[in-house]
Design an enzyme around this catalytic site. Structure first.
Site, PDB file in Angstrom:
ATOM      1  CB  SER A   1      -0.883  -0.037   1.249  1.00 34.74           C
ATOM      2  OG  SER A   1      -1.605   1.165   1.383  1.00 34.74           O
TER       3      SER A   1
ATOM      4  CE  LYS B   1      -4.849   0.071   0.565  1.00 29.72           C
ATOM      5  NZ  LYS B   1      -5.586  -0.690   1.598  1.00 29.72           N
ATOM      6  CG  LEU B   2      -1.667   3.989  -6.564  1.00 28.26           C
ATOM      7  CD1 LEU B   2      -1.908   4.902  -7.784  1.00 28.26           C
ATOM      8  CD2 LEU B   2      -0.191   4.024  -6.163  1.00 28.26           C
ATOM      9  CE  LYS B   3      -3.981   3.673   2.573  1.00 31.26           C
ATOM     10  NZ  LYS B   3      -5.257   3.172   3.094  1.00 31.26           N
TER      11      LYS B   3
ATOM     12  CG  ASP C   1      -7.942   2.411   1.096  1.00 34.33           C
ATOM     13  OD1 ASP C   1      -9.066   2.926   1.253  1.00 34.33           O
ATOM     14  OD2 ASP C   1      -7.339   1.795   1.999  1.00 34.33           O
TER      15      ASP C   1
ATOM     16  CG  ASN D   1      -8.032   5.180   4.168  1.00 34.95           C
ATOM     17  OD1 ASN D   1      -7.009   5.199   3.500  1.00 34.95           O
ATOM     18  ND2 ASN D   1      -8.341   4.170   4.959  1.00 34.95           N
TER      19      ASN D   1
ATOM     20  CD  GLU E   1      -9.060  -0.808   0.946  1.00 36.50           C
ATOM     21  OE1 GLU E   1      -8.154  -1.140   0.136  1.00 36.50           O
ATOM     22  OE2 GLU E   1      -8.893  -0.849   2.174  1.00 36.50           O
TER      23      GLU E   1
ATOM     24  CG  ASP F   1     -10.606  -0.999   5.416  1.00 32.22           C
ATOM     25  OD1 ASP F   1     -10.889  -1.490   6.517  1.00 32.22           O
ATOM     26  OD2 ASP F   1      -9.480  -0.477   5.202  1.00 32.22           O
TER      27      ASP F   1
ATOM     28  CE  LYS G   1      -7.290  -2.391   7.119  1.00 28.20           C
ATOM     29  NZ  LYS G   1      -7.556  -0.937   7.050  1.00 28.20           N
TER      30      LYS G   1
ATOM     31  N   GLY H   1      -4.247  -4.298   6.213  1.00 26.26           N
ATOM     32  CA  GLY H   1      -3.108  -4.102   7.113  1.00 26.26           C
ATOM     33  C   GLY H   1      -3.230  -2.796   7.856  1.00 26.26           C
TER      34      GLY H   1
HETATM   35  O1  SMG Z   1      -0.173  -2.315   6.782  1.00 26.08           O
HETATM   36  O2  SMG Z   1       0.598  -2.021   4.781  1.00 26.08           O
HETATM   37  C1  SMG Z   1      -0.122  -1.697   5.708  1.00 26.08           C
HETATM   38  C2  SMG Z   1      -1.025  -0.502   5.522  1.00 26.08           C
HETATM   39  C3  SMG Z   1      -2.166  -0.829   4.628  1.00 26.08           C
HETATM   40  O3  SMG Z   1      -3.215   0.974   3.559  1.00 26.08           O
HETATM   41  C4  SMG Z   1      -3.171   0.278   4.523  1.00 26.08           C
HETATM   42  N1  SMG Z   1      -4.029   0.437   5.548  1.00 26.08           N
HETATM   43  O4  SMG Z   1      -7.312   1.714   5.026  1.00 26.08           O
HETATM   44  O5  SMG Z   1      -6.415  -0.068   4.334  1.00 26.08           O
HETATM   45  C5  SMG Z   1      -6.325   0.982   4.947  1.00 26.08           C
HETATM   46  C6  SMG Z   1      -5.046   1.454   5.571  1.00 26.08           C
HETATM   47  C7  SMG Z   1      -5.265   1.902   6.944  1.00 26.08           C
HETATM   48  C8  SMG Z   1      -4.040   2.302   7.647  1.00 26.08           C
HETATM   49  S1  SMG Z   1      -3.980   3.962   8.025  1.00 26.08           S
HETATM   50  C9  SMG Z   1      -2.617   4.047   9.056  1.00 26.08           C
HETATM   51 MG    MG Z   2      -8.471   0.643   3.587  1.00 30.11          MG
END
Ligand code: SMG
Ligand code: MG
Length: 365
Positions: A134, A160-162, A188, A190, A213, A238, A262, A290
């Protein structure tokens, strides 16, 4: 099994580089660890909570209080097994990460005592699993492309790109242009978008993403359903999914075609397995998310991700993607995969010296 004592600790594990999402930026992984000491063995868990209530409503000091004042005393009050403890803890409303942590630490102790791996206990069918990475939001497109290139060169089979408003079409298009249509790519949000962004988010359909996502906030299933109806890219949830019941409801309402699991978010590995099973029965694939876990959480997540309906690479990258030094021996990427531990319990041992060095707060009850 008699629980003799429970230790909780806050540990600060420095991240190699900051991790930025639409909601936060982290420079260090502040983790909460639980150790359950029983008459037969001891067990460990990464209590999956963050410092501030940004990803979800939980935050470290509230989780600490829930453990210290409610859940640990309850566990110490009588004989326990992980399923029994989970049932008893369910009488406390909320605090899924705290419950997940205690359940996992107890389960680890039980499995270590009986010599069974978590993978076998959960019903995992693979001894290695494909994993992705990610990639956080960067200051420039050039920096993003350099970062993605490094991970692709290391052999990660999925990126995966934020994304966030103002950082979406351009970075997605730039990564597609650089790596072509073959790269398994997903995004993703969020929850950073609103129902007013429905058309904008629908426009990402042209990029051939594996999934989109959680673009909308956790409570907004309707916007996710509207999006999923408009595009051919599957919508993945998620933050919206807190239990197997919620997963079934989200799927029935058309809000997702993929589920990110998760264990901390859903209250434990037993509930995580129920979500896996419900989704499997509805032909909806899942994958393991994660939260920048320490090796303790990473080990347990690998066991979970070895179940058959985990059909996409997880956000369970190699240790080197996160930390120069971790509290357990590092997990190393081979051919885009990580090995699933097969020793008893979670299958990894914590290094007591590193743990002490990273510990900033400790309580033994
Ligand atoms: O553990 O590689 C990892 C991070 C994966 O992007 C990731 N997690 O929304 O999926 C999600 C984010 C939440 C973490 S924010 C600190
Ligand atoms: Mg997520």
């Amino acid at each position: 099994m008699i629980v003799e004592a429970v230790e909780i600790r806050v540990v600060d594990i420095p991240l190699k580089q900051p991790f930025r999402t639409s909601q936060s930026i982290q420079h260090s992984r502040r983790a909460l660890l639980a150790r359950v000491i029983t008459d037969a063995a001891e067990g460990w868990a990464d209590v999956n909570v963050e410092d501030e209530p940004i990803f979800g409503h939980e935050f470290l000091s509230a989780t600490w209080a829930a453990l210290e004042e409610l859940l640990v005393p309850q566990l110490l009050a009588g004989p326990a097994s992980a399923p029994l403890a989970a049932a008893r803890m369910s009488r406390v409303v909320g605090h899924p990460a705290a419950k997940a942590g205690l359940e996992m630490a107890l389960l680890d102790a039980e499995l270590r005592a009986s010599g069974m791996s978590l993978r076998r206990y959960l019903g995992g069918t693979r001894d290695r699993v494909p994993v992705g990475v990610s990639v956080g939001i960067t200051d420039t497109l050039a920096e993003l492309l350099t970062t993605v290139t490094e991970y692709v060169d290391e052999g990660y089979p999925r990126i995966k790109l934020k994304v966030q408003p103002g950082w979406d079409r351009e970075p997605i298009a730039a990564v597609r242009a650089e790596f072509g249509a073959e790269l398994a790519l997903q995004v993703d949000g969020n929850g950073a978008y609103s129902s007013a962004d429905l058309l904008h988010v629908s426009g990402w359909d042209e990029f051939g993403l594996e999934m989109i996502e959680q673009p909308f906030p956790a409570h907004d299933l309707l916007s996710h359903a509207r999006l999923d109806a408009r595009i051919s890219t599957p919508v993945c949830l998620d933050e919206s999914i807190g239990s197997a019941t919620e997963a079934a409801a989200a799927i029935a309402s058309g809000a997702c075609r993929v589920v990110n699991i998760k264990p901390g978010r859903v209250g434990g590995y037993l509930e995580a397995r129920r979500i896996h099973d419900v989704c499997d029965a509805l032909s909806v694939p899942v994958w393991c998310g994660g939260m920048l876990e320490s090796g303790v959480g990473r080990a347990a997540n690998l066991a979970l991700a070895s179940l058959p309906n985990f059909r996409f690479p997880g956000d369970i990258s190699a240790t080197s993607r996160y930390f120069a030094e971790d509290i357990c021996p590092p997990f190393v990427l081979h051919d885009g995969m990580l090995d699933v531990p097969d020793k008893p319990g979670i299958g990894v041992d914590v290094d007591p010296d590193v743990l002490d060095r990273f510990t900033s707060r400790r309580l033994l009850q």
